[in-house]
Design a protein around this motif. Sequence first.
Motif: not given
Length: 422
Positions: A231-247
């Motif tokens: 699921n490419r849309p889910v995969r991409t948004t998980v990556l975005v959310a992960t980096v955002f949450n880290l920072a």
Amino acid sequence: MSTGADLAAARPAPPPRPLSRNREYNLLWSANMVSQLGAQGTLIAYPMLVLALGGSALQASLVEFAIGTSRALAAVPAGALADRWNRKTVLLAAELGRAVALGLLALTVAFGSGGFGAILAVAVVEGVCTALFTTTDQALLPGVVPRSQLGTAVARNTARYHLATVVGPGLGGVLYGVQRLLPFVAQSVASLLSFVTLLFLRVPPRPSGEPEAREGMAGAMRSGLRWLAANRPVRTTVLVATVFNLAFSGMLLVVVVMAQQAGRPAGEIGAIGALLGAGGVVGAVLAPRLRHLLTPYAALMLLTWGAAALVPLLAVVPLGYASGLVLAGVALLAPTASAIVTTYQMLVTPDRMRGRLAGVIGISMSAASALGPLIGGVLLETAGGTATVLVCTAVFGVLALVVSCAPAVRTFPRPKELEAAE
């Protein structure tokens, strides 16, 4: 001529009862609210207790790192348990474990036998219990809420979390000012109240027609990863959310420690988290309407570019209330994007996979929560506050550029279309 059966079949199905009258949803919401209220009270208290016992800023960040790391490591097993065990039992075990651990911490520190090691051990237990509760709660929600109301329920759950962040940190700061162990006692009591509330929860039966998964823990992890990879849309948004949450998690700890080191009163430090939560509550109240007005792409663009513009202000505004207002501005933008993404994930995932998917996603999100404070603490001690803020600004800027250019984000579907589908 039409028969009575034909006429009955032709009638439209009655609308589902409103969420305010959904007993199981309200029990689940209330139990989670009480538990999160207690947890948010210790969010500020953990680093303050470490520093009060003679620890360093790095040790304070290690406690947050321990919570996030244990939560990440427990996420996949927790998801597998949520898909195989009675989900009510898992919720009850998580709350009881958290109540016992926090109560023991308060006792050991009160009698002078608990130091940094005891705090670290309780942080690990809390991370594991949080993983159990969070993955099971997410897996259970679509079973107690009609499909057409799931987006609204997700937004209300987001409001619940931010409401806890409004009241919890401020209350934790006040309790810490009275007696430094009170926030931990309060969380233990809150988890016990949540446990009692969940005793009355009736868990609905699992949907029929789905094949039973036979794989073990390793197989559950692989199947969750395969679903995510497909699921490419889910995969991409998980990556975005992960980096955002880290920072963002790193930035929050940095602001709290900087305020502590600057000698700000405990109540004002607690107000930082309260203001952040207030921004999230306002954003969550607006999210049900905004998620129908904004495309997912627009919501994610607004969040990432808004954070990139607001975070650099932390380098120039006074520590305390002003920095809390800056963080509140970022929190205001998050709930709409979060509600859109989370609703989509729940709607497209079969019930037998929801716990495992929540566990796999929980790895990335919890790892970010663990690494963010640790990296923030290291940068703060080695490079100083201004440099740390600038590093976080750069991360948000790069993330905003990725969102702007990613095709999967541009074509992310609206959850409203899925809610209407059978």
